[in-house]
Design an enzyme around this catalytic site. Structure first.
Site, PDB file in Angstrom:
ATOM      1  N   CYS A   1       7.418  -9.991  -2.893  1.00 14.52           N
ATOM      2  CA  CYS A   1       6.972  -9.358  -2.465  1.00 14.52           C
ATOM      3  C   CYS A   1       5.537  -8.733  -3.244  1.00 14.52           C
ATOM      4  O   CYS A   1       6.036  -8.025  -4.572  1.00 14.52           O
ATOM      5  CB  CYS A   1       7.500  -7.798  -1.439  1.00 14.52           C
ATOM      6  N   ASN A   2       4.436  -8.352  -2.368  1.00 12.66           N
ATOM      7  CA  ASN A   2       3.274  -7.648  -3.874  1.00 12.66           C
ATOM      8  C   ASN A   2       3.134  -6.744  -4.069  1.00 12.66           C
ATOM      9  O   ASN A   2       3.095  -6.258  -5.102  1.00 12.66           O
ATOM     10  CB  ASN A   2       2.452  -8.448  -3.424  1.00 12.66           C
ATOM     11  N   ASP A  61      12.303  -9.325   0.152  1.00 12.42           N
ATOM     12  CA  ASP A  61      11.398  -8.424   0.812  1.00 12.42           C
ATOM     13  C   ASP A  61      11.091  -7.409   1.910  1.00 12.42           C
ATOM     14  O   ASP A  61      12.620  -7.449   1.818  1.00 12.42           O
ATOM     15  CB  ASP A  61      10.432  -9.636   1.017  1.00 12.42           C
ATOM     16  N   SER A  62      10.944  -6.630   2.347  1.00 10.50           N
ATOM     17  CA  SER A  62      10.994  -6.198   3.152  1.00 10.50           C
ATOM     18  C   SER A  62      11.414  -6.612   4.483  1.00 10.50           C
ATOM     19  O   SER A  62      11.783  -6.036   5.316  1.00 10.50           O
ATOM     20  CB  SER A  62       9.250  -4.640   2.961  1.00 10.50           C
ATOM     21  N   TYR A  66       6.918  -2.068   3.799  1.00  7.69           N
ATOM     22  CA  TYR A  66       6.425  -1.213   2.311  1.00  7.69           C
ATOM     23  C   TYR A  66       5.654  -0.539   2.144  1.00  7.69           C
ATOM     24  O   TYR A  66       5.079   0.705   1.688  1.00  7.69           O
ATOM     25  CB  TYR A  66       6.377  -2.240   1.539  1.00  7.69           C
ATOM     26  N   CYS A  85      -0.009 -10.917   0.228  1.00 11.06           N
ATOM     27  CA  CYS A  85       0.923 -10.245   0.516  1.00 11.06           C
ATOM     28  C   CYS A  85       1.778 -11.307   1.660  1.00 11.06           C
ATOM     29  O   CYS A  85       1.203 -12.395   1.427  1.00 11.06           O
ATOM     30  CB  CYS A  85       0.168  -8.936   1.432  1.00 11.06           C
ATOM     31  N   THR A  86       3.249 -11.447   0.609  1.00 13.17           N
ATOM     32  CA  THR A  86       4.081 -12.820   1.224  1.00 13.17           C
ATOM     33  C   THR A  86       3.865 -12.864   2.640  1.00 13.17           C
ATOM     34  O   THR A  86       3.624 -14.007   2.473  1.00 13.17           O
ATOM     35  CB  THR A  86       5.414 -12.321   0.458  1.00 13.17           C
ATOM     36  N   HIS A  87       3.394 -11.841   3.734  1.00 10.10           N
ATOM     37  CA  HIS A  87       3.868 -12.189   4.935  1.00 10.10           C
ATOM     38  C   HIS A  87       2.271 -13.210   4.787  1.00 10.10           C
ATOM     39  O   HIS A  87       2.257 -14.098   5.578  1.00 10.10           O
ATOM     40  CB  HIS A  87       3.345 -10.804   5.593  1.00 10.10           C
TER      41      HIS A  87
HETATM   42  N1  DGL Z   1       5.524  -8.975   2.404  1.00  8.33           N
HETATM   43  C1  DGL Z   1       5.079  -7.319   1.763  1.00  8.33           C
HETATM   44  C2  DGL Z   1       3.879  -7.739   0.467  1.00  8.33           C
HETATM   45  O1  DGL Z   1       4.011  -8.863  -0.072  1.00  8.33           O
HETATM   46  C3  DGL Z   1       5.002  -6.245   1.946  1.00  8.33           C
HETATM   47  C4  DGL Z   1       4.558  -5.734   3.831  1.00  8.33           C
HETATM   48  C5  DGL Z   1       5.250  -4.333   4.465  1.00  8.33           C
HETATM   49  O2  DGL Z   1       6.821  -3.923   4.607  1.00  8.33           O
HETATM   50  O3  DGL Z   1       4.603  -4.219   4.136  1.00  8.33           O
HETATM   51  O4  DGL Z   1       3.237  -6.897  -0.129  1.00  8.33           O
END
Ligand code: DGL
Length: 272
Positions: free
Chosen positions: A76-77, A12-13, A44, A191-193
């Site tokens: 990460c999506n 992931d980022s 990302y 988004c995985t966050h």
């Molecule tokens: N966690 C990431 C996702 O699932 C991206 C978050 C980011 O870097 O903007 O999209």
């Protein structure tokens, strides 16, 4: 580049992929884990498709060579909806599991047929999302909203800093103000966050006078199930090695994350 004794590699980022790691560890507690946080490329979600695709495939190529993973999870999506097919083409011999918005399970449970997709700006504009909506939710109205501030809020939370309630409310309002938004009963955390903020989002959604109660869905359990399926019959070490994080940026930036990482079984830090 596939290692039969190698770790499961998650990418992931930043800290978002930990929401996927939690589910994978529940299913496969003995699996060796390497977690890559592309902190030098974070975030990302506000980058272009070309930037994300080049970055993710280059990085996974280097990681696969160095770590010899037995399986890769793009946790990460944003990276998955943009680069999954390309990365699979480049790293042909390693199984790769992507993380894509849980629109299918949302369509299976939504009663109002109005579903919100909360992701990064890059994810919510992807044709991949149009395709999921068409295939699995053709009779639903799909509302989309990009909420990069929520990514920052999740990063802050895991570093022990407070989460700004206004950021949560603004993200939900970004969906609710759209046509039929008041009917929305399900929000896909694309988004995985965002699952890392689930209690805060639930609380923000439950504010009095705000409208319907919302169910929040994400794909972590489904991904863990798929990983376990692909690794069925794998032999795991009696005592799994400590989980490690590989960061692309300075390691000092991870110091405040130490406690959160320990909670996910990650005790070793290294840079790429
Ligand atoms: N966690 C990431 C996702 O699932 C991206 C978050 C980011 O870097 O903007 O999209």
């Amino acid at each position: 580049m596939r290692g039969s004794g190698g770790p499961i590699l998650l990418l992931d980022s930043g800290v978002g992929g930990l929401s996927i790691l939690g589910a994978v560890r529940k299913r496969l507690p003995a699996a060796p884990i390497a977690y890559c946080a592309d902190t030098a490329g974070f975030p990302y979600g506000t980058k272009t498709e070309a930037e994300i695709s080049a970055r993710v495939s280059g990085l996974l190529g280097r990681l696969a060579e160095r770590l010899r993973p037995r399986l890769i999870v793009i946790a990460c999506n944003t990276a998955s909806t943009i680069a999954l097919a390309h990365v699979r083409g480049v790293l042909g011999d390693v199984p790769i599991v992507g993380t894509v918005p849980a629109i299918k399970p949302a369509a299976e449970t939504s009663r109002s047929r109005v579903i919100g997709v909360l992701g990064t700006p890059a994810t919510v504009r992807q044709p991949y999302v149009d395709d999921l909506a068409l295939r699995f939710a053709a009779d639903c109205r799909i509302l989309r909203h990009g909420a990069p501030a929520l990514v920052e809020a999740a990063e802050a939370k895991l570093r022990g800093r407070p989460v700004d309630g206004a950021v949560l409310a603004a993200a939900l309002d970004g969906l609710r103000v759209q046509t039929d938004g008041h009917l929305m009963d399900t929000v896909v955390l694309a988004c995985t966050h965002f699952p890392l903020l689930r209690p805060e989002l639930e609380e923000a959604a439950a504010r009095p006078g705000i409208g319907r109660p919302l169910a929040f869905l994400d794909g972590a359990a489904g991904i863990a199930r798929r990983v376990a399926q692909l690794l069925e019959g794998a032999r795991w070490p009696q005592r799994p090695p400590p989980g490690r994080i590989v960061a692309t940026g300075p390691l000092e930036a991870l110091a405040t994350l130490r406690a959160a990482l320990h909670g996910f079984g990650i005790t070793r830090m290294e840079s790429l």
